[in-house]
Design an enzyme around this catalytic site. Structure first.
Site, PDB file in Angstrom:
ATOM      1  N   ARG A 126     -57.696  19.613   7.620  1.00 60.80           N
ATOM      2  CA  ARG A 126     -57.306  19.279   6.247  1.00 60.80           C
ATOM      3  C   ARG A 126     -58.325  18.302   5.685  1.00 60.80           C
ATOM      4  O   ARG A 126     -59.249  17.873   6.376  1.00 60.80           O
ATOM      5  CB  ARG A 126     -55.931  18.618   6.247  1.00 60.80           C
ATOM      6  CG  ARG A 126     -55.847  17.425   7.193  1.00 60.80           C
ATOM      7  CD  ARG A 126     -54.535  16.680   7.096  1.00 60.80           C
ATOM      8  NE  ARG A 126     -54.317  15.755   8.180  1.00 60.80           N
ATOM      9  CZ  ARG A 126     -54.853  14.531   8.271  1.00 60.80           C
ATOM     10  NH1 ARG A 126     -55.659  14.097   7.320  1.00 60.80           N
ATOM     11  NH2 ARG A 126     -54.580  13.741   9.300  1.00 60.80           N
TER      12      ARG A 126
ATOM     13  N   LYS B 133     -53.314  19.962  20.993  1.00 61.77           N
ATOM     14  CA  LYS B 133     -54.462  19.293  21.586  1.00 61.77           C
ATOM     15  C   LYS B 133     -54.956  19.961  22.861  1.00 61.77           C
ATOM     16  O   LYS B 133     -56.157  20.040  23.115  1.00 61.77           O
ATOM     17  CB  LYS B 133     -54.133  17.816  21.833  1.00 61.77           C
ATOM     18  CG  LYS B 133     -54.079  16.990  20.550  1.00 61.77           C
ATOM     19  CD  LYS B 133     -53.825  15.537  20.847  1.00 61.77           C
ATOM     20  CE  LYS B 133     -54.059  14.665  19.621  1.00 61.77           C
ATOM     21  NZ  LYS B 133     -53.255  15.047  18.470  1.00 61.77           N
TER      22      LYS B 133
ATOM     23  N   HIS C 288     -64.622   5.176  17.086  1.00 55.50           N
ATOM     24  CA  HIS C 288     -64.012   6.391  16.534  1.00 55.50           C
ATOM     25  C   HIS C 288     -64.956   6.890  15.442  1.00 55.50           C
ATOM     26  O   HIS C 288     -65.023   6.328  14.356  1.00 55.50           O
ATOM     27  CB  HIS C 288     -62.630   6.056  15.951  1.00 55.50           C
ATOM     28  CG  HIS C 288     -61.903   7.239  15.386  1.00 55.50           C
ATOM     29  ND1 HIS C 288     -60.599   7.535  15.703  1.00 55.50           N
ATOM     30  CD2 HIS C 288     -62.295   8.211  14.533  1.00 55.50           C
ATOM     31  CE1 HIS C 288     -60.224   8.623  15.057  1.00 55.50           C
ATOM     32  NE2 HIS C 288     -61.249   9.040  14.334  1.00 55.50           N
TER      33      HIS C 288
ATOM     34  N   LYS D 291     -50.786  11.294  24.881  1.00 58.20           N
ATOM     35  CA  LYS D 291     -50.814  11.820  23.518  1.00 58.20           C
ATOM     36  C   LYS D 291     -49.880  13.008  23.374  1.00 58.20           C
ATOM     37  O   LYS D 291     -49.801  13.866  24.253  1.00 58.20           O
ATOM     38  CB  LYS D 291     -52.225  12.301  23.149  1.00 58.20           C
ATOM     39  CG  LYS D 291     -53.265  11.243  22.942  1.00 58.20           C
ATOM     40  CD  LYS D 291     -54.557  11.915  22.501  1.00 58.20           C
ATOM     41  CE  LYS D 291     -55.675  10.925  22.283  1.00 58.20           C
ATOM     42  NZ  LYS D 291     -56.915  11.617  21.866  1.00 58.20           N
TER      43      LYS D 291
END
Length: 711
Positions: free
Chosen positions: A329, A153, A245, A195
Site C-alpha cells: 500500500r 510473513k 529500519h 511476530k
C-alpha cells in the site's frame, strides 16, 4: 457536497433498482489496444489525513472524490473536502470503515469507478481487493495475490528467499505450540523477535530477550494479533541488535515495469511504530543505495507487483540489509519520498490503476536534497507515549509552501477521537541537504502550537536537536539508549517568562473588564475597571502562578505610565506591553527589562500558554480548593483506565493478594494493548469490569485495598 445515510433500505434499493444504472454510470473510456481507462470519480475508503491527501491530488487531476464517514467523523475535514460524502455506520471501525459491504455499496451509489483504500483499514485486505474486482471496481492497489503473499510473513519470507533477496534467519513454520515455538527460539538464539504472520504497524510484535520471558511475550503478541488481525499465527526471527529500519519505495505497472524511488530511514520508533522518517537514509553510500533499490525491485517483481509498495529492510552496523516485510500500500511516510524525487505518488497510483505505464523510468529518477517527516501525535511521551484524545482548543501551524507540507485531517475545534489513531498531523520539510532540512524541521516544530491535549511536539524537538540524531547515528533502539537526553528533567520556568505570563493575565483582565463595561452601560462601575489606579498611591497586587507543582508568588505594582514593576523572589523587572491580534492568533508584544519579545498567547480556563522560538511554556492559575473535584475512583493508588477502552483480559478476582507490579487487567484502547498493574501490594476488594466490557477514561477498574490497610 452531497451527503447520504446508507441504510439497509437504501442498500436494498441499490441492489434492486440501481444495478443497471451502476453499469451505465461507469465512465470508463477504454482504449482497446492499451487497456487503459479514465478514472473520473474515486471513493476514498479511509478517513483523516490520508483521505484529505488523496483528495488533494484527485482535485488537481480533475477527478471527483467520494468520502465515507462514521458517526464520529460526520463533521470532519475529509467530509468537508470531498465532492460527495456518505455515512456508513457507528464510530467503531468494524461497523464502518472496515465494513466492506457498505463501502462497495457506496461506490455503486456514487458511481465511482475506483476505490483508494489509503493505509490501514482495508488497504491490505485480500478479500476486499477481490470483491472490488468482482464488482468491476478498480482497487487502487496491487493484485490480491500480492497482498496475500506479502501479508503472510512466513509466505513472504519464502518468496523473497527464492527470489534471492536477503532474509533474516527465523522460523516460519506451521507448528504453533508453545513448546515448538520456544524450541525454535532456543535454536535461533536469544534475543528473538516474536511476530504475527499477518502483522503490521508494530501490532502483534514482541521482543523476548531471554527464555524466561518468552512465553509471557508470546501470549501478549498473540492477544494483540487476534484483536488486530483475527489471526494469532506467529513467526520467530533473530533479533538484530540496534538495527536500522530502512525501507525502499517501489512502484510497478501492469506491463511488468518496476522502479525504486530510493530509500527512507524510519529507525527512530516507539512501541515499534515510526515517529520520524527521512529520505534519503543518512550515511548510505550510492552503492548500498543501488543494491537496496535493486533488491526491492527484485522483491516487487517476484509477486508481479502493481502500484505503490514499500519493501522494508533491517540493516546492521555494517550496512548489510535483510528483507523484513513488504507493505502492499501507500505508506504514511510517502511524502518524504515525494519531496526528494519531485513526484506525486498518489497521482502515479491513479494513473497506473487506470492502465497507464509508469510516468518515469529508473534512469529518469534521482535524489535531490533531503526531507524529514515528523508525526505529531496526541500522546504523552513522559508516560510511555500513552495515546490521548480530546479537543484541539487551539491549533496553529507553520505556513505551508514548496518546502513545508502539513499533512493533516483536523482543524482547530476538532476532536482527536478515542476510536481511531491519535495522529494529528505529519510535518514534512525539505532542504538542500540533511543539515538544512533538520534546521527547517526544528524551526517549523516550534511553530506548531497545540492547546487542549498532550502532544509529542516537545519530544520531537528534543529528538531533532539530539547530537547523535543530528549526526545521523540512528537505530531502532535510539530512544531507550538516549532516554536521559530525550527526557530531560523539567527546569523551572525563567523569571522573564513568568513576567510575560503575569503581563498576559493583566492585559487579559483588561479586555474582560472593557467588555463588561460595554455590556453594562455603566462606564463608571468599579467592576468595569482593572487599571488599579489610585490617588496619590501606586496600586500593588499579588499574583500566584503554578509552574508545574511549584507555586510562584509575583508582586505587581501598577505604574502611572501604564508600565508595571514586577518582583519575583526579590528580583525586580520593569515590564510593559500589549496584545496584538494577527489573523486568528493573539501575540503578546512585551518588554521585560528592555528585552522585547512577541510570543504567541493562548489563555484557556486557568492556563496561560506562551509559544516562541525558545519553546512552549504553560503556567497555571491556582484553582480554589472548593472548585477542585474530589477523586471518587476508589482505586487508592491508580488502578484506573488510562483512557476509554475495552477490557480484554482480567487476571484477578475478589480476595486475591497482589504485589506491586502484578498484572491486573489487559485493556485495548486506541489500537494499543495496555497492561494495568497493581500500584502497591494489597488485596483486590472488588473487580469492577468484566472481560469485553467498556471502561471510560480514569474509571477505577478494581477496588484495591493497600497491604497495610488489609491486615
Amino acid at each position: 457536497m452531497a451527503a447520504a445515510l446508507v441504510s439497509e433500505r437504501g442498500l436494498h434499493w441499490v441492489r434492486r433498482s440501481l444495478k443497471q444504472q451502476w453499469f451505465r454510470a461507469l465512465t470508463f473510456v477504454r482504449n482497446a489496444s492499451s487497456g487503459s481507462c479514465r478514472i473520473e470519480k474515486v471513493l476514498i475508503a479511509n478517513r483523516g489525513e490520508i483521505a484529505c491527501r488523496v483528495m488533494r491530488t484527485a482535485k488537481k487531476m480533475g477527478v471527483r472524490s467520494v468520502a465515507v464517514y462514521s458517526e464520529a467523523d460526520k463533521n470532519s475535514m475529509h467530509v468537508t473536502m470531498a465532492d460527495e460524502a456518505y455515512h456508513i455506520g457507528p464510530a467503531a471501525s468494524q461497523q464502518s470503515y472496515l465494513n466492506m459491504e457498505k463501502i462497495i455499496q457506496v461506490a455503486k451509489i456514487a458511481a465511482a469507478q475506483a476505490i483508494h483504500p489509503g493505509y490501514g483499514f482495508l488497504s491490505e485486505n485480500t478479500e476486499f481487493a477481490e470483491w472490488c474486482k468482482k464488482e468491476g471496481i478498480i482497487f487502487i492497489g496491487p493484485p490480491s495475490s500480492a497482498i496475500r503473499d506479502m501479508g503472510i510473513k512466513s509466505t513472504s519470507k519464502a518468496i523473497m528467499s527464492a527470489a534471492g533477496v536477503p532474509i533474516v534467519e527465523g522460523y516460519h513454520g506451521d507448528g504453533q505450540s508453545d513448546q515448538q515455538l520456544m524450541e525454535e527460539a532456543r535454536r535461533i538464539g536469544y534475543p528473538v523477535m516474536i511476530k504475527a504472520v499477518r502483522g503490521g504497524g508494530g501490532k502483534g510484535m514482541r521482543i523476548a530477550q531471554t527464555e524466561v520471558e518468552f512465553l509471557e511475550q508470546l501470549e501478549s503478541a498473540r492477544r494483540e494479533a487476534r484483536k488486530s488481525f483475527n489471526d494469532d499465527v506467529m513467526l520467530i526471527e533473530k533479533f538484530v541488535d540496534n538495527p536500522r529500519h530502512v525501507e525502499v519505495q517501489v512502484f510497478g505497472d501492469q506491463y511488468g515495469n518496476a522502479v525504486y524511488l530510493f530509500e527512507r530511514d524510519c529507525s527512530v520508533q516507539r512501541r515499534h511504530q515510526k515517529i520520524i522518517e527521512e529520505a534519503p537514509g543518512p550515511g548510505i553510500s550510492l552503492e548500498v543505495r543501488r543494491r537496496l533499490g535493486e533488491a526491492a525491485v527484485q522483491a516487487a517483481k517476484a509477486v508481479s507487483y502493481v502500484g505503490a509498495g514499500t519493501v522494508e529492510f533491517i540493516m546492521d552496523s555494517q550496512h548489510n540489509f535483510y528483507f523484513m516485510e513488504m507493505n502492499t500500500r501507500l505508506q504514511v511516510e510517502h511524502p518524504v519520498t515525494e519531496m526528494i524525487t519531485g513526484t506525486d505518488l498518489v497521482e502515479w497510483q491513479l494513473r497506473v490503476a487506470a492502465g497507464e505505464k509508469l510516468p518515469m523510468t529508473q534512469e529518469q529518477l534521482s535524489v535531490k536534497g533531503h526531507a524529514f517527516e515528523a508525526r505529531i501525535y496526541a500522546e504523552d511521551p513522559c508516560n510511555n507515549f500513552m495515546p490521548g484524545a480530546g479537543p484541539l482548543m487551539h491549533l496553529s501551524t507553520p505556513v505551508p509552501d514548496a518546502f513545508v507540507r502539513i499533512e493533516t485531517g483536523v482543524r482547530q475545534g476538532d476532536e482527536v477521537s478515542v476510536h481511531y489513531d491519535p495522529m494529528i498531523a505529519k510535518l514534512v520539510v525539505w532542504g538542500d541537504d540533511r543539515t538544512a532540512a533538520l534546521n527547517k524541521l526544528k524551526y517549523c516544530l516550534r511553530q506548531y502550537n497545540i492547546v487542549g491535549l498532550n502532544t509529542n511536539i516537545d519530544f520531537l524537538l528534543n529528538l531533532a536537536a539530539h547530537p547523535e540524531f543530528e549526526a545521523g547515528n540512528v537505530h531502532t533502539n535510539f530512544i531507550p539508549q538516549h532516554y536521559d537526553g530525550l527526557f530531560p528533567s523539567k527546569e523551572a520556568t525563567s523569571k522573564d517568562v513568568l513576567c510575560q505570563a503575569a503581563l498576559a493575565l493583566i492585559l487579559h483582565e483588561r479586555i474582560q473588564t472593557n467588555t463588561f463595561r460595554a455590556l453594562s452601560h455603566d462606564p463608571f462601575s468599579p467592576f468595569a475597571n482593572s487599571s488599579g489606579r489610585r490617588l496619590n498611591i501606586l496600586y500593588s497586587r499579588n499574583l500566584a502562578l503554578l509552574d508545574g507543582q511549584n507555586k510562584v508568588n509575583i508582586d505587581v505594582t501598577y505604574n502611572y505610565d501604564g508600565t508595571y514593576r514586577v518582583q519575583i523572589d526579590g528580583q525586580v523587572f520593569h515590564v510593559f506591553g500589549e496584545l496584538n491580534t494577527e489573523g486568528d492568533a493573539t501575540y503578546l508584544k512585551c518588554s521585560v527589562n528592555g528585552m522585547v519579545s512577541k510570543p504567541k498567547l493562548v489563555i484557556t480556563d486557568n492556563s496561560i500558554h506562551l509559544f516562541s522560538m525558545e519553546g512552549a511554556v504553560q503556567v497555571n492559575s491556582p484553582v480554589p480548593k472548593y472548585l477542585v473535584g474530589i477523586d471518587a475512583s476508589g482505586s487508592r493508588g491508580g488502578a484506573v483506565a488510562p483512557m476509554t477502552g475495552t477490557i480484554e483480559k482480567v487476571f484477578v478476582k475478589e480476595g486475591d493478594k497482589v504485589q506491586a507490579g502484578d498484572s491486573l487487567m489487559v485493556m485495548i484502547a486506541m489500537k494499543m494493548e495496555h497492561t494495568i498493574k497493581a500500584p502497591k501490594a494489597g488485596v483486590i476488594e472488588k473487580v469492577l469490569y468484566k472481560e469485553g466490557s467498556q471502561a471510560n477514561r480514569h474509571a477505577a477498574l478494581v477496588k484495591f485495598v493497600e497491604e497495610e490497610n488489609s491486615k
